[in-house]
Design an enzyme around this catalytic site. Structure first.
Site, PDB file in Angstrom:
ATOM      1  CG  ASP A   1       5.005  -2.593 -34.738  1.00  0.00           C
ATOM      2  OD1 ASP A   1       5.602  -2.533 -33.713  1.00  0.00           O
ATOM      3  OD2 ASP A   1       4.268  -1.936 -35.082  1.00  0.00           O
TER       4      ASP A   1
ATOM      5  NE  ARG B   1       5.587   1.709 -27.229  1.00  0.00           N
ATOM      6  CZ  ARG B   1       4.580   1.270 -27.705  1.00  0.00           C
ATOM      7  NH1 ARG B   1       4.319  -0.056 -27.270  1.00  0.00           N
ATOM      8  NH2 ARG B   1       4.531   1.511 -28.995  1.00  0.00           N
TER       9      ARG B   1
ATOM     10  NE  ARG C   1      -3.093  -4.105 -27.255  1.00  0.00           N
ATOM     11  CZ  ARG C   1      -1.879  -3.699 -27.251  1.00  0.00           C
ATOM     12  NH1 ARG C   1      -0.713  -4.275 -26.409  1.00  0.00           N
ATOM     13  NH2 ARG C   1      -1.662  -2.719 -27.807  1.00  0.00           N
TER      14      ARG C   1
ATOM     15  CB  CYS D   1       5.206   0.075 -22.168  1.00  0.00           C
ATOM     16  SG  CYS D   1       4.889  -0.919 -23.542  1.00  0.00           S
TER      17      CYS D   1
ATOM     18  CE  LYS E   1      -2.080  -2.506 -32.972  1.00  0.00           C
ATOM     19  NZ  LYS E   1      -1.636  -1.249 -32.277  1.00  0.00           N
ATOM     20  CG  ASN E   2      -0.332   0.536 -35.474  1.00  0.00           C
ATOM     21  OD1 ASN E   2      -1.153   0.203 -34.463  1.00  0.00           O
ATOM     22  ND2 ASN E   2       1.031   0.150 -35.567  1.00  0.00           N
TER      23      ASN E   2
END
Ligand code: UD1
Length: 429
Positions: A314, A129, A406, A124, A29-30
């Protein structure tokens, strides 16, 4: 699809099933998100392969289409992008509020078109952030920034110019945003204290194929000499190291017979070392394939989340789940984001014994989890809930799973493929 609609879906997992088979790691994803954004930088066609089918990718596609890009799905996980004439230079609130990474479009828009507008991301769940570092860097490249009516507006009618930028804090999307802004700026940009993530290195690789002049990616000093225009290219998104790490933890805890395909060991050296300290070993079983072997009794470790190449924030929630089942007390300290322990009360609902002291979670061992209703509080926390549900006795119902969608491609199908019993349910909450 609106977030509110999706948040009504829950994932129900029947725990303690025997798991066996292959778990394939998807494109990251990133890595996909900044690469999709980088296609804004050229009027030529760019083709991306291994693009994961995720909610965040769909949101980024909507954002590009809003700007006027043509996004075409030409094959499974393969997309073509082209943006000749923009119809709007605004990333609207609806899209930005679904995904903070939307801020990535600001640098490329202002660099190519002299203007860009992105809704303020707002609060968030995992901390404040802010995007101040992105904006400060763009300002030093000559952009005028105004914040009006909830939007960040960046103007550079005569184009951006190269600058010497020092990031006070290492920022991943900040580095990506400014690299993308700099490739079309006039003159030389030097980014000091740049982030080192493999997703950034691979973004630079793609930009270089498009004609950009970049040096030093993968170090804390990136030097970019601006060029007049970029051409199209064809590029493959790298495997998701976070999904891979999630699968390693899942395999170790469920003690099944799982093979992980596309495990990117080169990006997971530190994580693999931590696994070894715990008593979990990755064994190569073929080209790009690993399986997980473990000691019968696992050992506690202390983990500090840090920027790449150290331990990724993460993977913090997933490793915390693992540490509930080792022999001894572990400590997990979150240094990147404040308030990234929202999974702790949820894990405790399942039977964990975790206490939060400031930025540190003290994880005391337990012998089992028992299934319960839990809430997915953010993307990676939801992955921790999935792992927990698979090891728990009985049924675990994970509410709010849009977070999972997501960032984890077809996770329910992948799990069913190895024999897990999972189903989705629409819940009225
Ligand atoms: C990226 C990743 C995310 C990962 C995070 C840290 C993407 C799309 N997302 O997020 O999955 O968890 O890196 O590895 O790649 N900060 C500021 N001002 C800024 C920017 C950041 O103070 O302008 C702070 C943040 O609040 C945070 C720290 O810097 O405390 C690091 O954040 P950053 O690296 O920017 O995270 P993201 O790029 O948003």
């Amino acid at each position: 699809m609106m977030v509110e609609v999706e948040s009504k879906e829950a994932l129900i997992i029947e725990g303690q099933r025997k798991l066996e088979g292959v778990l394939k790691v998807s494109g990251a994803k990133n890595s996909a998100l900044p690469k999709i954004v980088a296609t804004i930088l050229t009027d030529k066609e760019v083709i991306l392969e291994n693009v994961p089918d995720l909610l965040d990718v769909k949101t980024m596609h909507l954002l590009l289409e809003d700007i006027g890009a043509k996004v075409t799905n030409i094959d499974k996980n393969v997309f073509s992008y082209s943006l000749s004439n923009p119809k709007s230079l605004q990333a609207n609130y609806d899209l930005v509020s679904r995904m903070r990474a939307s801020i990535l479009v600001l640098g490329p828009m202002v660099s190519r078109f002299g203007y860009g507008e992105v809704a303020l991301p707002g609060g968030c769940l995992i901390g404040a952030r802010p995007v101040d570092l992105h904006l400060k860097a763009l300002e030093s490249m000559g952009a005028k920034i105004k914040i009006e009516h909830g939007y960040i507006k960046a103007y550079a009618p005569k184009g951006l110019r190269g600058a010497h930028i020092f990031f006070d804090k290492i920022t991943v999307t900040g580095t990506e945003n400014i690299v993308m802004a700099a490739v079309l700026a006039k003159g030389r940009t030097v980014i000091e204290n740049a982030a080192l993530e493999p997703e950034i290195v691979d973004l630079c690789k793609m930009l270089k194929k498009m004609g950009a002049d970049i040096e030093g990616e993968g170090t804390h000093r990136i030097v970019i000499n601006g060029v007049d225009s970029l051409k199209g290219t064809n590029h493959r998104v790298i495997p998701d190291r976070i999904e891979a790490g999630t699968f390693a933890v899942l395999s170790a805890l469920t003690e099944g017979n799982i093979v992980i395909e596309n495990y990117p060991s080169e990006y997971l050296e530190y994580v693999d070392e931590v696994l070894e300290k715990i008593g979990i070993y990755l064994v190569k079983v073929g080209e790009n394939r690993v399986t997980v072997k473990r000691d019968k009794v696992l050992r506690p470790v202390n983990i500090q989340t840090r920027e790449y190449p150290l331990f990724p924030t993460d993977l913090q929630a997933q490793f915390m789940t693992l540490l509930c089942f080792v022999e001894g007390v572990s400590e997990v300290t979150e240094n990147i984001f404040e308030n990234r322990f929202m999974h702790v009360p949820e894990l405790n609902r399942l039977g964990a014994n975790i206490e939060i002291v400031g930025r540190t979670a003290i994880v005391r061992p337990v012998s089992k989890f028992s299934g319960a209703d839990v809430r997915a509080t953010d993307l990676r926390a939801s992955a921790a809930m999935v792992i927990a549900g698979l090891v728990a006795e009985g049924e675990t119902k994970i509410h709010n799973i849009y977070h999972l969608d997501r960032g984890y491609e077809h996770i329910d199908h992948k799990l069913m493929g190895i024999g897990a019993k999972v189903r989705r349910e629409t819940v009225e909450d």
